[in-house]
Design an enzyme around this catalytic site. Structure first.
Site, PDB file in Angstrom:
ATOM      1  N   ASP A 145       0.852  -1.189   0.000  1.00 40.56           N
ATOM      2  CA  ASP A 145       0.000   0.000   0.000  1.00 40.56           C
ATOM      3  C   ASP A 145       0.888   1.240   0.000  1.00 40.56           C
ATOM      4  O   ASP A 145       1.764   1.392   0.858  1.00 40.56           O
ATOM      5  CB  ASP A 145      -0.912   0.006   1.226  1.00 40.56           C
ATOM      6  CG  ASP A 145      -1.834   1.210   1.240  1.00 40.56           C
ATOM      7  OD1 ASP A 145      -1.468   2.223   1.853  1.00 40.56           O
ATOM      8  OD2 ASP A 145      -2.906   1.142   0.613  1.00 40.56           O
ATOM      9  N   ARG A 146       0.673   2.117  -0.962  1.00 37.10           N
ATOM     10  CA  ARG A 146       1.558   3.269  -1.136  1.00 37.10           C
ATOM     11  C   ARG A 146       1.462   4.255   0.016  1.00 37.10           C
ATOM     12  O   ARG A 146       2.463   4.777   0.493  1.00 37.10           O
ATOM     13  CB  ARG A 146       1.246   3.988  -2.461  1.00 37.10           C
ATOM     14  CG  ARG A 146       1.847   3.328  -3.694  1.00 37.10           C
ATOM     15  CD  ARG A 146       1.261   1.972  -4.009  1.00 37.10           C
ATOM     16  NE  ARG A 146      -0.192   2.061  -4.196  1.00 37.10           N
ATOM     17  CZ  ARG A 146      -1.030   1.042  -4.023  1.00 37.10           C
ATOM     18  NH1 ARG A 146      -0.590  -0.133  -3.621  1.00 37.10           N
ATOM     19  NH2 ARG A 146      -2.329   1.170  -4.218  1.00 37.10           N
ATOM     20  N   THR A 147       0.236   4.542   0.483  1.00 34.94           N
ATOM     21  CA  THR A 147       0.081   5.482   1.596  1.00 34.94           C
ATOM     22  C   THR A 147       0.787   4.965   2.841  1.00 34.94           C
ATOM     23  O   THR A 147       1.542   5.701   3.500  1.00 34.94           O
ATOM     24  CB  THR A 147      -1.417   5.725   1.881  1.00 34.94           C
ATOM     25  OG1 THR A 147      -1.975   6.484   0.804  1.00 34.94           O
ATOM     26  CG2 THR A 147      -1.614   6.506   3.174  1.00 34.94           C
TER      27      THR A 147
ATOM     28  N   CYS B  95      -2.138   5.223 -10.532  1.00 32.94           N
ATOM     29  CA  CYS B  95      -2.172   5.350  -9.072  1.00 32.94           C
ATOM     30  C   CYS B  95      -1.528   6.679  -8.745  1.00 32.94           C
ATOM     31  O   CYS B  95      -0.337   6.879  -9.011  1.00 32.94           O
ATOM     32  CB  CYS B  95      -1.410   4.211  -8.397  1.00 32.94           C
ATOM     33  SG  CYS B  95      -1.120   4.474  -6.626  1.00 32.94           S
ATOM     34  N   ASN B  96      -2.298   7.606  -8.184  1.00 33.07           N
ATOM     35  CA  ASN B  96      -1.767   8.939  -7.909  1.00 33.07           C
ATOM     36  C   ASN B  96      -0.678   8.927  -6.843  1.00 33.07           C
ATOM     37  O   ASN B  96       0.358   9.573  -6.994  1.00 33.07           O
ATOM     38  CB  ASN B  96      -2.901   9.870  -7.473  1.00 33.07           C
ATOM     39  CG  ASN B  96      -3.820  10.251  -8.609  1.00 33.07           C
ATOM     40  OD1 ASN B  96      -3.583  11.223  -9.317  1.00 33.07           O
ATOM     41  ND2 ASN B  96      -4.890   9.480  -8.801  1.00 33.07           N
TER      42      ASN B  96
ATOM     43  N   THR C   1      -5.707  10.202  -1.286  1.00 31.22           N
ATOM     44  CA  THR C   1      -5.326   9.479  -0.077  1.00 31.22           C
ATOM     45  C   THR C   1      -4.515  10.380   0.852  1.00 31.22           C
ATOM     46  O   THR C   1      -3.965  11.402   0.431  1.00 31.22           O
ATOM     47  CB  THR C   1      -4.462   8.256  -0.414  1.00 31.22           C
ATOM     48  OG1 THR C   1      -3.230   8.716  -1.008  1.00 31.22           O
ATOM     49  CG2 THR C   1      -5.170   7.308  -1.365  1.00 31.22           C
TER      50      THR C   1
ATOM     51  N   LYS D 165     -12.198  -0.007  -2.503  1.00 30.52           N
ATOM     52  CA  LYS D 165     -11.202  -1.079  -2.490  1.00 30.52           C
ATOM     53  C   LYS D 165     -11.787  -2.405  -2.010  1.00 30.52           C
ATOM     54  O   LYS D 165     -11.197  -3.469  -2.226  1.00 30.52           O
ATOM     55  CB  LYS D 165      -9.988  -0.694  -1.636  1.00 30.52           C
ATOM     56  CG  LYS D 165      -9.019   0.253  -2.350  1.00 30.52           C
ATOM     57  CD  LYS D 165      -7.777   0.490  -1.540  1.00 30.52           C
ATOM     58  CE  LYS D 165      -6.782   1.407  -2.248  1.00 30.52           C
ATOM     59  NZ  LYS D 165      -6.140   0.798  -3.436  1.00 30.52           N
TER      60      LYS D 165
ATOM     61  N   CYS E  27      -7.307  10.296  -6.775  1.00 26.41           N
ATOM     62  CA  CYS E  27      -7.116   8.907  -6.378  1.00 26.41           C
ATOM     63  C   CYS E  27      -7.912   8.066  -7.363  1.00 26.41           C
ATOM     64  O   CYS E  27      -9.077   8.390  -7.646  1.00 26.41           O
ATOM     65  CB  CYS E  27      -7.597   8.656  -4.950  1.00 26.41           C
ATOM     66  SG  CYS E  27      -7.565   6.906  -4.491  1.00 26.41           S
TER      67      CYS E  27
END
Length: 234
Positions: free
Chosen positions: A49-51, A85-86, A127, A167, A196
């Site tokens: 998960d990027r965040t 994906c931002n 996000t 999601k 997002c």
């Protein structure tokens, strides 16, 4: 002339990747299979998960995974790379430095559209990772646009739509989005960026007015034209 081939580094999330490719198909001026853009999609659903990675996890591990995917697509003969994906664009300029094909920078291209339209103040719906790292604020600042991030209570609703609903395969709460919309307009934003790709999926399900600029739409159109294909007039 080398055949153009679009590489999509996706899986962040998989529904957003599917939605993105559908937009590529919908916006390409094609009347048969052979007039569509050759595309290679790597939906890497095991991507961290990027965040979480950027705000306190293994950011370097996330970057290495992105780079591995980008190089996979490059070896597959792709001539242009897109990442729907931002938040992952936190790493975009670094990634570009390590691959030889152009990576279309979704936030930069999206803000360019707003600047061309004369926008002065826009809301950023994204996000926590995208908001807190200032990905869009930086691009807006470079173009003289004020970027407004939601206050904590509104940002929680944005995150809830993204993580608790889209999601998980749900369609997203209209009631939550109505609160977000009310805040944006009260804050004096002339528009807002759906920054997002899960919010892009929300728009696919529910529809939204032109007040909202969808970064995924901008990316899809830029991919088509960057590969030398024509856009379908809408």
């Amino acid at each position: 002339m080398t055949e153009q081939r679009l590489g999509i580094l996706g899986g962040m999330g998989p529904q957003a990747t599917q939605d993105f490719y559908q937009r590529i198909l919908d916006r390409t001026d094609a009347s048969c299979d052979q007039e569509h853009l050759p595309t290679l999609i790597w939906s890497d659903t095991s991507m961290p998960d990027r965040t979480a990675a950027i705000l306190g996890g293994d950011a370097e591990g996330c970057y290495r995974r992105l780079l591995e995917g980008a190089r996979l697509l490059e070896r597959g003969g792709c001539t242009v790379l897109a990442i729907p994906c931002n938040t992952s664009h936190y790493f975009a300029d670094r990634l570009q430095g390590e691959i030889s094909i152009p990576l279309i920078h979704m936030p930069r291209e999206t803000v360019g559209v707003l600047a061309a339209a004369g926008q002065k103040k826009v809301g950023i719906l994204a996000t926590d990772g995208t908001v807190q790292t200032g990905i869009y604020q930086k691009e807006c600042g470079a173009r003289g646009i004020e970027a407004a991030a939601p206050p904590p209570e509104v940002q929680k609703l944005v995150m809830s739509i993204i993580y608790d609903e889209i999601k998980r395969g749900e369609k997203g709460s209209r009631e939550k989005f109505a609160v977000i919309d009310k805040w944006l307009r009260a804050a004096g934003c002339g528009g807002a960026i759906l920054a997002c790709t899960e919010l892009s999926v929300y728009r696919t399900y529910h529809g939204l007015p032109d007040y909202y600029l969808d970064a995924m739409d901008v990316l899809a159109e830029k991919c088509i034209t960057a590969c030398g294909y024509k856009l379908r007039m809408v």
